[in-house]
Design a protein around this motif. Structure first.
Motif, PDB file in Angstrom:
ATOM      1  N   ASN A   1      30.724  51.698  28.201  1.00  0.00           N
ATOM      2  CA  ASN A   1      29.302  51.604  28.512  1.00  0.00           C
ATOM      3  C   ASN A   1      29.083  50.670  29.691  1.00  0.00           C
ATOM      4  N   PHE A   2      28.204  51.087  30.584  1.00  0.00           N
ATOM      5  CA  PHE A   2      27.887  50.284  31.754  1.00  0.00           C
ATOM      6  C   PHE A   2      26.419  49.926  31.758  1.00  0.00           C
ATOM      7  N   ARG A   3      26.134  48.740  32.241  1.00  0.00           N
ATOM      8  CA  ARG A   3      24.781  48.264  32.485  1.00  0.00           C
ATOM      9  C   ARG A   3      24.726  48.042  33.991  1.00  0.00           C
ATOM     10  N   ILE A   4      23.769  48.679  34.651  1.00  0.00           N
ATOM     11  CA  ILE A   4      23.764  48.631  36.113  1.00  0.00           C
ATOM     12  C   ILE A   4      22.484  47.978  36.617  1.00  0.00           C
ATOM     13  N   GLY A   5      22.645  47.009  37.502  1.00  0.00           N
ATOM     14  CA  GLY A   5      21.533  46.366  38.178  1.00  0.00           C
ATOM     15  C   GLY A   5      21.674  46.589  39.671  1.00  0.00           C
TER      16      GLY A   5
END
Length: 178
Positions: A72-76
């Motif tokens: 899982n990735f969280r992208i900003g």
């Protein structure tokens, strides 16, 4: 993240005229518009985020089918002025970027949920971004180092044309990596 997943990220960044500045644990910092100027760096950054998101969705379906754990990735994503150049000491020198713009992008990733792409109002309201991507304004957040809440937007999708391009690009990346 396994080595193959890192290769997916690197391929996506390269495909979008970005480059991986560094991997830090389960985080990758990808730069656009430096060291070579790019008048479309914001579009390329958001497109890359969407490409990574959709690519990892596909990879996770394969992982699930093989009994493997999902990634899982969280992208900003943020854009703005930053200090870019070779930094360090004689024994360890590297090209990198510093500044509030970079810190804000990192902090946006930390407040996003898994699978989300979060950006600032400045980026989301840019005419090129607004024309090509579907965004949703979400509740402002307090970020470390900021005096007041920051207005943020979630990138939900690309235009129909971009979503078609994403699927084609995913096929190209998967055929290159596998």
């Amino acid at each position: 993240m396994c080595i193959r997943d890192s290769t997916y990220i690197d391929q996506a960044a390269h495909h979008c005229d970005g480059h991986v500045d560094k991997y830090m644990g389960d985080c990758a910092m990808i730069l656009f518009g430096v060291p070579e100027p790019d008048s479309h760096h914001m579009v390329n950054a958001i497109y890359c985020a969407l490409l990574i998101h959709r690519l990892i969705e596909r990879v996770n379906r394969e992982r699930s089918a093989n009994g493997e754990q999902a990634v899982n990735f969280r992208i900003g994503v943020n854009a703005g002025a930053m200090l870019a150049g070779n930094m360090g000491s004689r024994s360890r020198m590297e090209f990198t970027v510093l500044g509030d713009t970079v810190n804000t992008a990192s902090r946006l990733a930390s407040v996003s949920d898994a699978g989300e792409i979060i950006t600032t109002e400045h980026v989301a309201r840019d005419p090129e971004i607004a024309h090509q991507f579907v965004t949703t304004e979400i509740d402002p957040v307090f970020l470390k180092g900021k005096q007041s809440p920051v207005a943020i937007y979630r990138i939900d999708a690309g235009s129909e044309e971009l979503e078609t391009k994403v699927q084609r690009d995913i096929g190209n990346i998967l055929s290159t990596v596998e």
